[in-house]
Design a protein around this motif. Structure first.
Motif, mmCIF file in Angstrom:
data_model
loop_
_atom_site.group_PDB
_atom_site.id
_atom_site.type_symbol
_atom_site.label_atom_id
_atom_site.label_comp_id
_atom_site.label_asym_id
_atom_site.label_seq_id
_atom_site.Cartn_x
_atom_site.Cartn_y
_atom_site.Cartn_z
ATOM 1 N N GLU A 1 0.163 14.045 5.186
ATOM 2 C CA GLU A 1 -0.704 14.733 6.147
ATOM 3 C C GLU A 1 0.056 15.168 7.399
ATOM 4 O O GLU A 1 -0.540 15.615 8.372
ATOM 5 N N GLY A 2 1.373 15.027 7.365
ATOM 6 C CA GLY A 2 2.200 15.573 8.432
ATOM 7 C C GLY A 2 2.462 14.662 9.607
ATOM 8 O O GLY A 2 2.995 15.092 10.631
ATOM 9 N N HIS A 3 2.107 13.393 9.469
ATOM 10 C CA HIS A 3 2.358 12.433 10.534
ATOM 11 C C HIS A 3 3.736 11.804 10.366
ATOM 12 O O HIS A 3 4.304 11.795 9.270
ATOM 13 N N ASP A 4 4.257 11.259 11.448
ATOM 14 C CA ASP A 4 5.513 10.519 11.387
ATOM 15 C C ASP A 4 5.272 9.116 10.854
ATOM 16 O O ASP A 4 4.323 8.442 11.263
ATOM 17 N N ILE B 1 12.405 0.661 2.860
ATOM 18 C CA ILE B 1 11.151 0.746 2.111
ATOM 19 C C ILE B 1 10.415 2.034 2.443
ATOM 20 O O ILE B 1 9.965 2.772 1.555
ATOM 21 N N LEU B 2 10.292 2.330 3.723
ATOM 22 C CA LEU B 2 9.520 3.493 4.163
ATOM 23 C C LEU B 2 10.200 4.804 3.767
ATOM 24 O O LEU B 2 9.529 5.760 3.346
ATOM 25 N N GLU B 3 11.515 4.863 3.903
ATOM 26 C CA GLU B 3 12.222 6.091 3.524
ATOM 27 C C GLU B 3 12.148 6.339 2.023
ATOM 28 O O GLU B 3 12.022 7.491 1.580
ATOM 29 N N ASN B 4 12.204 5.264 1.232
ATOM 30 C CA ASN B 4 12.092 5.422 -0.217
ATOM 31 C C ASN B 4 10.708 5.933 -0.619
ATOM 32 O O ASN B 4 10.571 6.657 -1.610
ATOM 33 N N LEU B 5 9.694 5.548 0.137
ATOM 34 C CA LEU B 5 8.336 5.970 -0.175
ATOM 35 C C LEU B 5 8.075 7.421 0.215
ATOM 36 O O LEU B 5 7.397 8.155 -0.505
ATOM 37 N N THR B 6 8.585 7.837 1.364
ATOM 38 C CA THR B 6 8.252 9.159 1.897
ATOM 39 C C THR B 6 9.309 10.217 1.617
ATOM 40 O O THR B 6 9.007 11.418 1.672
ATOM 41 N N GLY B 7 10.535 9.801 1.346
ATOM 42 C CA GLY B 7 11.623 10.747 1.175
ATOM 43 C C GLY B 7 12.042 11.413 2.461
ATOM 44 O O GLY B 7 12.742 12.432 2.450
ATOM 45 N N TYR C 1 0.839 -1.200 0.000
ATOM 46 C CA TYR C 1 0.000 0.000 0.000
ATOM 47 C C TYR C 1 0.876 1.252 0.000
ATOM 48 O O TYR C 1 0.796 2.089 0.912
ATOM 49 N N PRO C 2 1.703 1.431 -1.023
ATOM 50 C CA PRO C 2 2.609 2.596 -1.018
ATOM 51 C C PRO C 2 1.862 3.919 -0.956
ATOM 52 O O PRO C 2 2.334 4.882 -0.339
ATOM 53 N N ASP C 3 0.680 3.985 -1.564
ATOM 54 C CA ASP C 3 -0.085 5.227 -1.558
ATOM 55 C C ASP C 3 -0.563 5.584 -0.153
ATOM 56 O O ASP C 3 -0.642 6.761 0.209
ATOM 57 N N VAL C 4 -0.880 4.572 0.656
ATOM 58 C CA VAL C 4 -1.322 4.818 2.026
ATOM 59 C C VAL C 4 -0.174 5.398 2.854
ATOM 60 O O VAL C 4 -0.370 6.349 3.628
ATOM 61 N N VAL C 5 1.009 4.831 2.693
ATOM 62 C CA VAL C 5 2.165 5.328 3.453
ATOM 63 C C VAL C 5 2.478 6.768 3.049
ATOM 64 O O VAL C 5 2.755 7.623 3.906
ATOM 65 N N ARG C 6 2.405 7.050 1.764
ATOM 66 C CA ARG C 6 2.650 8.432 1.319
ATOM 67 C C ARG C 6 1.590 9.382 1.871
ATOM 68 O O ARG C 6 1.894 10.524 2.245
ATOM 69 N N ALA C 7 0.346 8.907 1.946
ATOM 70 C CA ALA C 7 -0.727 9.753 2.486
ATOM 71 C C ALA C 7 -0.485 10.082 3.953
ATOM 72 O O ALA C 7 -0.735 11.217 4.396
ATOM 73 N N ILE C 8 0.002 9.113 4.723
ATOM 74 C CA ILE C 8 0.328 9.355 6.134
ATOM 75 C C ILE C 8 1.349 10.483 6.237
ATOM 76 O O ILE C 8 1.180 11.440 7.007
#
Length: 295
Positions: A87-90, A119-125, A77-84
């Motif tokens: 929206e300014g959440h950690d 994985i998470l850092e690649n998704l959110t930058g 669910y890469p789109d869900v992680v990016r949405a988190i």
């Protein structure tokens, strides 16, 4: 003024500087650690709907939180992680596949956390600063695994529950945020233990998971107020499945089923009320403001 600001200003009138920490362990309904339980994955999932609910509640209450995300959730669910993150959440790590830390070797544990972080850092930058072990599986016998988090450059751990249950806990662990000592050395890492209260002389959780679902709303609010009056911050934690009584359930023995699913039906309304009654922020923001965390 948002509901959180209005409710929070009333609830925290005696201690306006105290903010509490809002956390979620982001996993699917079938992510659990019970022996001999094989979920039927063909049933599907309402995960996206659950995440929409959590993000909506945060937005409406004006709260920021920390979302401890499994690496496999990031893959699926890469789109869900990016949405988190958008929206300014950690976005923090919950490991990759919900494996119990104390059933992994040190190297397996370190590789598991690193995989999820990458994985998470690649998704959110954005850098991943924290970690929470699945099912609170940092216990006394693998406390030295915190060294792996330090080696990976993480800034905090939130895996220790200062209670004793048949699944987890270090009942003698400090209940305040601190820098833990391992092998005689203080780590360059904050430990953020789960909130507890004293009940009959023993530590008891009150603000997350089963405890959140078991105790009535007024009891939890009173416990948070009590902590805030003492200048202490409370931590709330829940899972996405806990806001949906219609989500699929694992076939568990009676005791485990009770722990896993009791009063799921009332969780969303209780969470919304508590979020709007107190000031909540993310763990990293709390550490930055109260403990001088820098990154």
């Amino acid at each position: 003024m948002t509901g959180a600001q209005a409710g929070g200003s009333a609830a925290a009138a005696n201690q306006p500087e105290v903010s509490n920490m809002l956390t979620f362990d982001i996993e699917e309904w079938f992510h659990a650690n019970y022996d001999n339980v094989v979920p039927d994955l063909s049933k599907g999932s309402s995960f996206r709907a659950h995440m929409d609910t959590l993000l909506r509640l945060c937005s409406e209450a004006g709260c920021k939180g920390t979302f401890f995300v499994l690496g496999c959730i990031g893959e699926n669910y890469p789109d869900v992680v990016r949405a988190i993150a958008d929206e300014g959440h950690d976005v923090a790590s919950h490991g990759y596949g919900h494996e119990l830390a104390y059933k992994q070797t040190y190297e397996e544990f370190k590789a598991d956390v690193k995989k999820s972080v990458d994985i998470l850092e690649n998704l959110t930058g954005k850098p991943v600063l924290g970690y929470r072990a699945p099912s609170w599986s940092i216990v006394e016998r693998n406390l030295h695994y915190l060294l792996a988090l330090e080696e990976l450059g993480l800034k905090y751990d939130a895996s220790i529950f200062p209670v004793k249950t048949f699944l987890y806990g270090i009942p003698t662990a400090p209940t305040e945020i601190h820098k833990p000592r391992v092998n005689g050395r203080e780590l360059d890492l904050f430990e953020v233990p789960m909130s507890v209260m004293k009940l009959a002389g023993r530590n008891m959780g009150y603000s997350g998971g089963f405890y959140f679902r078991f105790f009535p709303r007024f009891f939890i609010k009173q416990a948070i107020r009590s902590a805030n009056r003492q200048g202490k911050s409370a931590i709330v934690y829940l899972h996405p499945r806990e806001v949906d009584a219609n989500e699929h359930q694992l076939d568990l023995p009676a005791k485990e089923h009770f722990i896993h699913y009791y009063n799921v039906r009332g969780t969303e309304a209780k969470l919304e009320s508590i979020m709007k009654s107190f000031r909540f922020t993310s763990i990293s923001e709390h550490l930055q403001r109260q403990h001088g965390l820098k990154w």
